[in-house]
Design a protein around this motif. Structure first.
Motif, PDB file in Angstrom:
ATOM      1  N   LEU A 110       0.825  -1.207   0.000  1.00 41.26           N
ATOM      2  CA  LEU A 110       0.000   0.000   0.000  1.00 41.26           C
ATOM      3  C   LEU A 110       0.859   1.257   0.000  1.00 41.26           C
ATOM      4  CD1 LEU A 110      -2.732   1.416   0.256  1.00 41.26           C
ATOM      5  CD2 LEU A 110      -2.581   1.082   2.740  1.00 41.26           C
ATOM      6  N   GLY A 111       1.979   1.234   0.725  1.00 38.58           N
ATOM      7  CA  GLY A 111       2.848   2.404   0.759  1.00 38.58           C
ATOM      8  C   GLY A 111       3.385   2.776  -0.606  1.00 38.58           C
ATOM      9  N   THR A 112       3.726   1.781  -1.411  1.00 38.90           N
ATOM     10  CA  THR A 112       4.224   2.046  -2.756  1.00 38.90           C
ATOM     11  C   THR A 112       3.134   2.657  -3.621  1.00 38.90           C
ATOM     12  OG1 THR A 112       5.756   0.186  -2.584  1.00 38.90           O
ATOM     13  CG2 THR A 112       5.284   1.011  -4.793  1.00 38.90           C
ATOM     14  N   ARG A 113       1.918   2.121  -3.519  1.00 39.42           N
ATOM     15  CA  ARG A 113       0.813   2.661  -4.310  1.00 39.42           C
ATOM     16  C   ARG A 113       0.466   4.080  -3.860  1.00 39.42           C
ATOM     17  NH1 ARG A 113      -1.255  -2.541  -3.242  1.00 39.42           N
ATOM     18  NH2 ARG A 113      -2.928  -1.699  -1.939  1.00 39.42           N
ATOM     19  N   ALA A 114       0.546   4.340  -2.544  1.00 40.35           N
ATOM     20  CA  ALA A 114       0.277   5.687  -2.047  1.00 40.35           C
ATOM     21  C   ALA A 114       1.333   6.675  -2.542  1.00 40.35           C
ATOM     22  CB  ALA A 114       0.229   5.688  -0.514  1.00 40.35           C
ATOM     23  N   GLN A 168       4.817  -2.642 -14.218  1.00 37.82           N
ATOM     24  CA  GLN A 168       6.145  -2.168 -13.803  1.00 37.82           C
ATOM     25  C   GLN A 168       5.978  -1.054 -12.763  1.00 37.82           C
ATOM     26  OE1 GLN A 168       8.886  -3.714 -14.895  1.00 37.82           O
ATOM     27  NE2 GLN A 168       7.593  -5.058 -16.139  1.00 37.82           N
ATOM     28  N   THR A 169       5.588  -1.433 -11.557  1.00 39.68           N
ATOM     29  CA  THR A 169       5.253  -0.435 -10.545  1.00 39.68           C
ATOM     30  C   THR A 169       6.468   0.382 -10.110  1.00 39.68           C
ATOM     31  OG1 THR A 169       3.499  -1.888  -9.729  1.00 39.68           O
ATOM     32  CG2 THR A 169       4.189  -0.090  -8.291  1.00 39.68           C
ATOM     33  N   THR A 170       7.591  -0.284  -9.905  1.00 39.16           N
ATOM     34  CA  THR A 170       8.794   0.432  -9.468  1.00 39.16           C
ATOM     35  C   THR A 170       9.236   1.440 -10.519  1.00 39.16           C
ATOM     36  OG1 THR A 170       9.511  -1.491  -8.174  1.00 39.16           O
ATOM     37  CG2 THR A 170      11.165   0.185  -8.691  1.00 39.16           C
TER      38      THR A 170
END
Length: 204
Positions: A110-114, A168-170
């Motif tokens: 969740l932190g990455t998406r936020a 490719q979220t990162t």
């Protein structure tokens, strides 16, 4: 100014959180349609409040309208209709981003998406600011560099969203959040230099 930015940030966070919860509960499309309809109603209500408020007086109508339609003031050129239209577009875009970042199997934390949502919001805010600058520019002014910045930021947002949709979220976070970090870091270093060293430097 800081109070205004804080208020807008809180409004964005509330709308994003509500859309996120709607998407998790009812699915993406119902959540997005509900959010778009609610944004349209809020924007129309804000425009009505401004239209019916007294000229030269600050009343509850003006204050409430400031929460419903806080976007688009730099693009209105003295007209009312661009403000609710831009506000509706911003609210709907925030809802869409929150829905896009909803929980799903094999998704990042969740932190990455936020963080990715925050990067998109900052990029979009910069884009709207530049468009407002273009709208206020005098005819014949040198706006070529501003148009180039608009194209770059629009490309950054598009590339980041495309990377996230492609899994490719990162990379999406690096592309979308890299420019704000670089610009903010550079400004912070400049401010630190002025506060610590520059105050004892003669600039003349």
């Amino acid at each position: 100014m800081i109070r205004l930015y804080t208020k807008n940030a809180v409004l964005l966070a509330v709308v994003a959180a509500a859309s996120y919860e709607l998407a998790a509960e009812f699915g993406p499309w119902p959540a997005l349609l509900t959010c778009a309809a609610a944004a349209a109603a809020a924007s129309a209500a804000g425009a009505f409040l401004l239209r019916t408020s007294g000229v030269g007086r600050v009343t509850w109508r003006n204050r409430l309208a400031g929460y419903l339609i806080p976007w688009g003031w730099r693009l209105n050129r003295g007209k009312l209709w661009p403000i609710p239209v831009v506000s509706w577009a911003v609210w709907t875009a925030v809802c869409g981003a929150a829905v896009l970042l909803r929980p799903a199997p094999d998704q990042p934390a969740l932190g990455t998406r936020a963080a990715l949502l925050a990067a998109w919001v900052i990029d979009a805010a910069a884009l709207v600011y530049l468009l407002g600058t273009l709208a206020r520019a005098t005819p014949g002014g040198r706006v070529g560099p501003i148009w180039k910045l608009v194209a770059v930021i629009a490309g950054v947002i598009s590339a980041s969203v495309g990377l996230y949709v492609g899994g490719q979220t990162t990379a999406a976070l690096v592309v979308g959040g890299g420019p704000p970090v670089v610009v903010g870091g550079g400004f912070g270093l400049l401010l630190l230099f002025v506060v610590t060293v520059g105050r004892n430097t003669r600039w003349n």
